[in-house]
Scaffold this motif. Structure first.
Motif, PDB file in Angstrom:
ATOM      1  N   HIS A 182       0.914  -1.350   0.018  1.00  0.00           N
ATOM      2  CA  HIS A 182      -0.167  -0.452   0.025  1.00  0.00           C
ATOM      3  C   HIS A 182       0.827   1.061  -0.608  1.00  0.00           C
ATOM      4  CE1 HIS A 182      -4.076  -1.913   1.687  1.00  0.00           C
ATOM      5  NE2 HIS A 182      -3.328  -2.647   0.289  1.00  0.00           N
ATOM      6  N   TRP A 186      -2.463   6.384  -1.819  1.00  0.00           N
ATOM      7  CA  TRP A 186      -3.559   5.196  -1.115  1.00  0.00           C
ATOM      8  C   TRP A 186      -3.725   5.256   0.348  1.00  0.00           C
ATOM      9  CZ3 TRP A 186      -5.213   0.420   1.829  1.00  0.00           C
ATOM     10  CH2 TRP A 186      -6.059   0.848   1.453  1.00  0.00           C
ATOM     11  N   GLN A 189      -5.341   8.725   1.304  1.00  0.00           N
ATOM     12  CA  GLN A 189      -7.165   8.852   0.465  1.00  0.00           C
ATOM     13  C   GLN A 189      -7.753   7.912   1.634  1.00  0.00           C
ATOM     14  OE1 GLN A 189      -7.356   6.831  -3.466  1.00  0.00           O
ATOM     15  NE2 GLN A 189      -9.611   6.615  -2.883  1.00  0.00           N
TER      16      GLN A 189
END
Length: 234
Positions: A182, A186, A189
């Motif tokens: 990850h 991301w 977010q």
């Protein structure tokens, strides 16, 4: 008393084994493939059983190993398979079959086989680790989400079937511990849409496990441990 933790080779399963041992439990853990972390669990006295739930009959050896333990009082279904949905329809079917075996067929077989042992112990319980996304559509993870939702449904059915001798509950994690792959964008977010705005870590899951272990008037319950993330996705 003895606990079974499936998927004990890393991350949450490994952590739960450590916490249970520290709390005085005898622990049996299942794992799919050998990992360096397993040496640490062996050193703690955890009984380790290799079991590939994605294979037909993959739980049989685990059930046989547990048959020797009359003190089994807790089962934590932590084993999980996860990956984005494949583009090839043939591969999608393979994925669904694998996720189904790991998230549904294996827990189903284990619950049925181990229920008589569990029922002989006071306050015995089964805990299924599911996911907050069982309540939300996620087309890119359709097979994963569907089979995790199936695991939730199984747990609710077992809660009725095994009462009053055995309690069955679920925990629905959110952004507890990001995977290595990850990226920062991301992660930010996800956290931007998580009211508590941080990664939870593994301790909050252990706290939920302890609650479900100790509260003898909870069955058929689901606990979301997600920092409020479900408020944004459900």
């Amino acid at each position: 008393m003895r606990a079974l933790v499936t998927g004990c080779g890393r991350r949450l399963g490994f952590y739960l084994c450590e916490q249970l041992v520290a709390s005085g439990w005898q622990v049996t853990g299942s794992y799919r493939s050998e990992r360096p972390e397993l040496a640490q669990l062996r050193a703690l006295g955890v009984e380790l059983v290799q079991a590939d739930f994605a294979r037909e009959g993959g739980v049989d050896g685990l059930i046989a190993a547990l048959s020797a333990h009359e003190d089994l009082a807790l089962v934590i279904h932590n084993a999980s398979a996860f990956e984005p949905q494949a583009e090839d329809p043939a591969l999608q079917r393979e994925q669904f079959d694998r996720f189904y075996r790991v998230h549904m067929a294996a827990p189903f077989a284990l619950n049925h086989a181990l229920a008589p042992q569990l029922a002989r112990q006071p306050n015995a319980s089964i805990i299924h680790i599911t996911d907050i996304y069982i309540h939300a559509s996620a087309p890119q993870f359709a097979a994963y989400v569907a089979t995790k939702a199936g695991a939730h449904s199984l747990a609710m059915s077992f809660a009725r079937e095994l009462a009053p001798a055995v309690r069955v509950n679920t925990i629905e994690p959110g952004p507890i511990l990001f995977l290595d792959e990850h990226g920062d964008a991301w992660r930010q977010q996800v956290l931007a849409k998580t009211p508590l705005a941080r990664e939870g870590g593994l301790e909050p899951i252990w706290q939920a496990v302890k609650l479900l272990m100790e509260n003898d008037y909870m069955t058929g319950a689901s606990i979301r441990v997600d920092g409020g993330r479900s408020l944004a996705v459900i």
